[in-house]
Design a protein around this motif. Sequence first.
Motif, PDB file in Angstrom:
ATOM      1  N   ASN A  28      48.424  47.168  33.456  1.00  0.00           N
ATOM      2  CA  ASN A  28      47.332  47.286  32.486  1.00  0.00           C
ATOM      3  C   ASN A  28      46.257  46.228  32.753  1.00  0.00           C
ATOM      4  OD1 ASN A  28      46.268  48.445  29.843  1.00  0.00           O
ATOM      5  ND2 ASN A  28      46.495  46.279  29.287  1.00  0.00           N
ATOM      6  N   ARG A  29      46.642  45.000  33.063  1.00  0.00           N
ATOM      7  CA  ARG A  29      45.675  43.930  33.331  1.00  0.00           C
ATOM      8  C   ARG A  29      44.968  44.144  34.668  1.00  0.00           C
ATOM      9  NH1 ARG A  29      48.578  38.310  31.254  1.00  0.00           N
ATOM     10  NH2 ARG A  29      48.661  38.893  29.028  1.00  0.00           N
ATOM     11  N   LEU A  30      45.614  44.878  35.567  1.00  0.00           N
ATOM     12  CA  LEU A  30      44.981  45.159  36.859  1.00  0.00           C
ATOM     13  C   LEU A  30      44.015  46.330  36.786  1.00  0.00           C
ATOM     14  CD1 LEU A  30      48.039  44.665  39.238  1.00  0.00           C
ATOM     15  CD2 LEU A  30      46.015  43.199  39.062  1.00  0.00           C
ATOM     16  N   GLY A  31      43.884  46.924  35.592  1.00  0.00           N
ATOM     17  CA  GLY A  31      42.915  47.988  35.405  1.00  0.00           C
ATOM     18  C   GLY A  31      43.482  49.384  35.388  1.00  0.00           C
ATOM     19  N   GLN A  43      55.518  57.430  40.793  1.00  0.00           N
ATOM     20  CA  GLN A  43      54.253  56.705  40.753  1.00  0.00           C
ATOM     21  C   GLN A  43      53.872  56.395  39.312  1.00  0.00           C
ATOM     22  OE1 GLN A  43      50.960  57.697  39.716  1.00  0.00           O
ATOM     23  NE2 GLN A  43      49.978  55.834  40.556  1.00  0.00           N
ATOM     24  N   ILE A  44      53.365  55.183  39.086  1.00  0.00           N
ATOM     25  CA  ILE A  44      52.917  54.764  37.763  1.00  0.00           C
ATOM     26  C   ILE A  44      51.778  53.758  37.948  1.00  0.00           C
ATOM     27  CG2 ILE A  44      54.580  52.876  37.620  1.00  0.00           C
ATOM     28  CD1 ILE A  44      53.448  55.068  34.689  1.00  0.00           C
ATOM     29  N   GLY A  45      50.773  53.827  37.170  1.00  0.00           N
ATOM     30  CA  GLY A  45      49.684  52.860  37.253  1.00  0.00           C
ATOM     31  C   GLY A  45      48.352  53.460  37.602  1.00  0.00           C
ATOM     32  N   ASP A  46      48.308  54.364  38.599  1.00  0.00           N
ATOM     33  CA  ASP A  46      47.051  54.997  39.019  1.00  0.00           C
ATOM     34  C   ASP A  46      45.973  53.981  39.367  1.00  0.00           C
ATOM     35  OD1 ASP A  46      48.123  57.491  38.752  1.00  0.00           O
ATOM     36  OD2 ASP A  46      47.255  57.887  36.774  1.00  0.00           O
ATOM     37  N   VAL A  85      58.708  46.453  31.244  1.00  0.00           N
ATOM     38  CA  VAL A  85      57.652  46.022  30.316  1.00  0.00           C
ATOM     39  C   VAL A  85      56.685  45.073  31.029  1.00  0.00           C
ATOM     40  CG1 VAL A  85      57.176  44.716  28.215  1.00  0.00           C
ATOM     41  CG2 VAL A  85      59.063  46.360  28.265  1.00  0.00           C
ATOM     42  N   ALA A  86      57.234  44.155  31.820  1.00  0.00           N
ATOM     43  CA  ALA A  86      56.372  43.224  32.566  1.00  0.00           C
ATOM     44  C   ALA A  86      55.499  43.977  33.554  1.00  0.00           C
ATOM     45  CB  ALA A  86      57.236  42.194  33.284  1.00  0.00           C
ATOM     46  N   ALA A  89      51.916  47.693  41.945  1.00  0.00           N
ATOM     47  CA  ALA A  89      50.932  46.692  41.526  1.00  0.00           C
ATOM     48  C   ALA A  89      49.876  46.446  42.605  1.00  0.00           C
ATOM     49  CB  ALA A  89      51.639  45.390  41.171  1.00  0.00           C
ATOM     50  N   LEU A  90      50.264  46.597  43.875  1.00  0.00           N
ATOM     51  CA  LEU A  90      49.312  46.367  44.965  1.00  0.00           C
ATOM     52  C   LEU A  90      48.489  47.613  45.275  1.00  0.00           C
ATOM     53  CD1 LEU A  90      51.566  44.243  47.348  1.00  0.00           C
ATOM     54  CD2 LEU A  90      49.667  43.445  45.907  1.00  0.00           C
TER      55      LEU A  90
END
Length: 410
Positions: free
Chosen positions: A144-147, A51-54, A137-138, A98-99
């Motif tokens: 990051n842009r999704l918060g 998992q990455i992003g939280d 990287v993308a 991302a979702l």
Amino acid sequence: MTSRQASWGLSRLRAPLNWWREEGASFQDGVLALVLALLAFAPTLSNMGAQIGDLPERPASVLSIALTLAQSLPLAARRRWPAACLTVVAAAFAAHQALGFATTFGSVGLYVALYSAGAHQVRFRRSTAAAASAGYVALAIALNRLGSPLGVADYSAFYLTLAAIWLVGNSVRVRRAQEAERRRLAAEVATAAERARIARELHDVVTHHVTAMVVQADAAQFLITSAPERAGEGLVAVSDTGRRALRELRYLLGVLEATGESAAGEAARAERAPTLGRVTDLVEGALRSGQPVEFSEQGERRPQPVDVELAAYRVVQEALTNAMKYAAGQPTGVSVHHGGERIEITVITDGSVGSPQASPVPHGPGPRGGRGLAGLRARVRMLDGQLEAGPRPEGGFEVRATIPTKPVQE
């Protein structure tokens, strides 16, 4: 538990393992993908996934199920098409993160795909690694842009984890390639050694018998005019020598064709192999060729392994061949001594090798530089023995071999 019961239990455990190893890579990878897909929907294993992003968690849907399966089922082709497998799994993982869907155990498929690409990808390895890094990287920028609350250090740590998994697979691939190269080189060395052994055997068989036949035929040709009643004996000697040559050639061909034969077949060939007990045949053949030979044998002859018996036989054969070629008509003595730990063979040819008295006069290199003696030295050295050959101070030539004995256990 008795030892028999323990052995029976181990054999029952080995059976499924052997069956699994015998199945092809496609079957094994298919089972792995199916198991991972089923475990992806086990709630107790969800915390063990990647998992990455939280990002804020979204409820499960048909799309989340499809993305979860896309992270596991493509592993069925992880060894056949590792780059394509990694592309599909990584894209599904990126979309899943991302979702904001809940983490599942199916995301472990990303680790497996990365390892498989490192271990099994052969071509375009650098471009695959570069494309995977660019994709990560993308994904980090998109999260990051999704918060996403994660920072550069968090993304870097996860990237290093992924890179470490890739490098583990790469090290496995390198080690596997080195092992394959080692086996290839070992096979080449074994092939070269086998070719050298076959060349020595052919030299020993063909040179000795052809030399004997030439000498016997020359003698018969001479006797046709001087003593016709004795010419028949020379022709019989040529025939007997030819039969012995054919017998030894059949034995050699049997050895070449016997790869993977049973122990019974090997034992049968061993019985046909030339042995010390047939040295008298060599002496009789030399006598019929007109070479005066005296043979003596001391000690008790005991059964020996085939390689020891054959080496001793070849020493006498090569020495008598050189005597007939380079010192025809010169007295030759053959002595075989059976000791407790070694067999000592001595063949002495009187007179001067290649002297004017020798007939016919040889052409080409003498016995010192002959290929046969060099091959014999290698053969005897393989048995931890020694072979010395050279001219004698008082004239003539001497061949002396010492071969350690290894009595056959009854």
